[in-house]
Design a protein around this motif. Structure first.
Motif, PDB file in Angstrom:
ATOM      1  N   SER A   1       7.425  46.274  -1.256  1.00 39.41           N
ATOM      2  CA  SER A   1       6.920  47.447  -1.958  1.00 39.41           C
ATOM      3  C   SER A   1       5.511  47.240  -2.487  1.00 39.41           C
ATOM      4  O   SER A   1       5.225  46.309  -3.220  1.00 39.41           O
ATOM      5  CB  SER A   1       7.849  47.803  -3.113  1.00 39.41           C
ATOM      6  N   SER A   2       4.626  48.147  -2.090  1.00 41.73           N
ATOM      7  CA  SER A   2       3.263  48.152  -2.635  1.00 41.73           C
ATOM      8  C   SER A   2       3.209  49.003  -3.889  1.00 41.73           C
ATOM      9  O   SER A   2       2.240  48.992  -4.617  1.00 41.73           O
ATOM     10  CB  SER A   2       2.285  48.691  -1.587  1.00 41.73           C
ATOM     11  N   GLU A   3       4.261  49.751  -4.146  1.00 41.89           N
ATOM     12  CA  GLU A   3       4.339  50.655  -5.301  1.00 41.89           C
ATOM     13  C   GLU A   3       5.679  50.401  -6.000  1.00 41.89           C
ATOM     14  O   GLU A   3       6.651  51.128  -5.790  1.00 41.89           O
ATOM     15  CB  GLU A   3       4.246  52.109  -4.817  1.00 41.89           C
ATOM     16  N   PRO A   4       5.764  49.330  -6.831  1.00 44.56           N
ATOM     17  CA  PRO A   4       7.067  48.979  -7.425  1.00 44.56           C
ATOM     18  C   PRO A   4       7.637  50.041  -8.362  1.00 44.56           C
ATOM     19  O   PRO A   4       8.827  50.040  -8.630  1.00 44.56           O
ATOM     20  CB  PRO A   4       6.776  47.678  -8.172  1.00 44.56           C
ATOM     21  N   ASP A   5       6.795  50.965  -8.855  1.00 48.23           N
ATOM     22  CA  ASP A   5       7.284  52.011  -9.751  1.00 48.23           C
ATOM     23  C   ASP A   5       7.964  53.157  -8.999  1.00 48.23           C
ATOM     24  O   ASP A   5       8.641  53.977  -9.613  1.00 48.23           O
ATOM     25  CB  ASP A   5       6.128  52.578 -10.580  1.00 48.23           C
ATOM     26  N   PHE A   6       7.758  53.221  -7.680  1.00 50.92           N
ATOM     27  CA  PHE A   6       8.334  54.302  -6.874  1.00 50.92           C
ATOM     28  C   PHE A   6       8.611  53.756  -5.480  1.00 50.92           C
ATOM     29  O   PHE A   6       7.698  53.475  -4.722  1.00 50.92           O
ATOM     30  CB  PHE A   6       7.370  55.487  -6.817  1.00 50.92           C
ATOM     31  N   SER A   7       9.894  53.565  -5.157  1.00 47.10           N
ATOM     32  CA  SER A   7      10.289  53.010  -3.861  1.00 47.10           C
ATOM     33  C   SER A   7      11.499  53.758  -3.329  1.00 47.10           C
ATOM     34  O   SER A   7      12.362  54.190  -4.099  1.00 47.10           O
ATOM     35  CB  SER A   7      10.676  51.537  -3.973  1.00 47.10           C
ATOM     36  N   LEU A   8      11.575  53.868  -2.018  1.00 54.19           N
ATOM     37  CA  LEU A   8      12.719  54.472  -1.340  1.00 54.19           C
ATOM     38  C   LEU A   8      13.155  53.506  -0.258  1.00 54.19           C
ATOM     39  O   LEU A   8      12.324  52.988   0.485  1.00 54.19           O
ATOM     40  CB  LEU A   8      12.326  55.825  -0.727  1.00 54.19           C
ATOM     41  N   TYR A   9      14.452  53.260  -0.152  1.00 55.82           N
ATOM     42  CA  TYR A   9      14.954  52.273   0.804  1.00 55.82           C
ATOM     43  C   TYR A   9      16.419  52.558   1.121  1.00 55.82           C
ATOM     44  O   TYR A   9      17.058  53.388   0.463  1.00 55.82           O
ATOM     45  CB  TYR A   9      14.798  50.853   0.246  1.00 55.82           C
ATOM     46  N   THR A  10      16.941  51.876   2.126  1.00 54.80           N
ATOM     47  CA  THR A  10      18.359  51.963   2.461  1.00 54.80           C
ATOM     48  C   THR A  10      18.969  50.573   2.300  1.00 54.80           C
ATOM     49  O   THR A  10      18.260  49.579   2.194  1.00 54.80           O
ATOM     50  CB  THR A  10      18.593  52.468   3.900  1.00 54.80           C
ATOM     51  N   ARG A  11      20.277  50.534   2.309  1.00 55.10           N
ATOM     52  CA  ARG A  11      21.021  49.275   2.251  1.00 55.10           C
ATOM     53  C   ARG A  11      21.901  49.182   3.494  1.00 55.10           C
ATOM     54  O   ARG A  11      22.288  50.202   4.073  1.00 55.10           O
ATOM     55  CB  ARG A  11      21.901  49.217   0.995  1.00 55.10           C
ATOM     56  N   LEU A  12      22.255  47.958   3.877  1.00 53.02           N
ATOM     57  CA  LEU A  12      23.117  47.749   5.032  1.00 53.02           C
ATOM     58  C   LEU A  12      24.499  48.346   4.791  1.00 53.02           C
ATOM     59  O   LEU A  12      24.984  48.370   3.654  1.00 53.02           O
ATOM     60  CB  LEU A  12      23.250  46.263   5.335  1.00 53.02           C
ATOM     61  N   LEU A  13      25.142  48.796   5.862  1.00 58.82           N
ATOM     62  CA  LEU A  13      26.480  49.359   5.759  1.00 58.82           C
ATOM     63  C   LEU A  13      27.549  48.282   5.769  1.00 58.82           C
ATOM     64  O   LEU A  13      28.669  48.490   5.335  1.00 58.82           O
ATOM     65  CB  LEU A  13      26.733  50.332   6.912  1.00 58.82           C
ATOM     66  N   SER A  14      27.205  47.107   6.306  1.00 56.54           N
ATOM     67  CA  SER A  14      28.141  45.998   6.407  1.00 56.54           C
ATOM     68  C   SER A  14      27.428  44.716   5.991  1.00 56.54           C
ATOM     69  O   SER A  14      26.265  44.502   6.335  1.00 56.54           O
ATOM     70  CB  SER A  14      28.629  45.891   7.857  1.00 56.54           C
ATOM     71  N   ASP A  15      28.122  43.865   5.262  1.00 53.98           N
ATOM     72  CA  ASP A  15      27.571  42.582   4.807  1.00 53.98           C
ATOM     73  C   ASP A  15      26.302  42.771   3.982  1.00 53.98           C
ATOM     74  O   ASP A  15      25.339  42.011   4.115  1.00 53.98           O
ATOM     75  CB  ASP A  15      27.294  41.647   5.995  1.00 53.98           C
ATOM     76  N   ASP A  16      26.304  43.769   3.098  1.00 52.01           N
ATOM     77  CA  ASP A  16      25.156  44.034   2.229  1.00 52.01           C
ATOM     78  C   ASP A  16      24.987  42.892   1.237  1.00 52.01           C
ATOM     79  O   ASP A  16      25.919  42.553   0.508  1.00 52.01           O
ATOM     80  CB  ASP A  16      25.351  45.356   1.487  1.00 52.01           C
ATOM     81  N   GLU A  17      23.820  42.309   1.221  1.00 51.80           N
ATOM     82  CA  GLU A  17      23.512  41.220   0.291  1.00 51.80           C
ATOM     83  C   GLU A  17      22.476  41.653  -0.742  1.00 51.80           C
ATOM     84  O   GLU A  17      21.794  40.823  -1.329  1.00 51.80           O
ATOM     85  CB  GLU A  17      23.030  39.996   1.064  1.00 51.80           C
TER      86      GLU A  17
END
Length: 192
Positions: A48-64
């Motif tokens: 993240s270049s903008e730690p105050d505003f981020s959008l992301y996804t997480r894994l559906l399996s084996d999420d760490e």
């Protein structure tokens, strides 16, 4: 001389979040051979270049607990794919979600679920958005989820060949019926 060969691009879309004049996005792609877990060289973590505003996804399996900017998944042939979405918006305020660049010919729709507001909103088409006001300090990968629905599955149990499908979706207390129908088509709603 450098020669390039054109290949079919992968199906997918970009999920975008807008807050004021800021904009963040994350990409989801579908391709045979991908898994619900980590696919090295395909899935890309968030720097993240903008730690105050981020959008992301997480894994559906084996999420760490790793946040992904790009996630590659198998096609949703027989069931909906539900993708955890994380949003960091430390200042709080209004945020709108939408999709861009949707190329998913074998997918019925893309919806955003907000579990805190108990709502699911279709954001498949250009111009479809979901807007919510968030409190200050939000950093939560457990509130929002993307639902990618295949044509051969519906939440109401219609099991018809793809040629006969008229898609039916329920969102925000509305029933949306899409498909090619004749001039004498009728829709009937029964209260069971």
């Amino acid at each position: 001389t450098v020669l390039k060969s054109a290949e079919k691009s992968w199906d997918g879309f970009k999920l975008v979040a807008r807050s004021g004049d800021k904009r963040e996005s994350t990409s989801v792609s579908f391709h045979e051979g991908m898994t619900l877990g980590l696919d090295p060289s395909y899935d890309a973590g968030l720097l993240s270049s903008e730690p105050d505003f981020s959008l992301y996804t997480r894994l559906l399996s084996d999420d760490e607990g790793i946040n992904f900017k790009i996630q590659c998944l198998p096609y949703p042939h027989s069931a909906d794919v539900v993708i955890p979405v994380g949003l960091d918006l430390l200042a709080g305020g209004e945020v709108s979600f939408l999709t861009e660049g949707v190329y998913m010919p074998d997918v019925q729709g893309i919806s955003l679920e907000d579990r805190m507001c108990d709502s699911i909103t279709d954001i498949t088409a250009e111009g479809d958005t979901y807007t919510v006001v968030l409190e200050e300090g939000v950093s939560d990968p457990g509130r929002f989820f993307l639902h990618v629905t295949a044509y051969n599955t519906t939440s109401i149990g219609l099991n018809k060949p793809i040629e006969e499908i008229i898609s039916v979706s329920f969102m925000n207390q509305m029933i949306r019926i899409n498909g090619i129908v004749g001039a004498t088509a009728t829709a009937t709603l029964f209260d069971l």
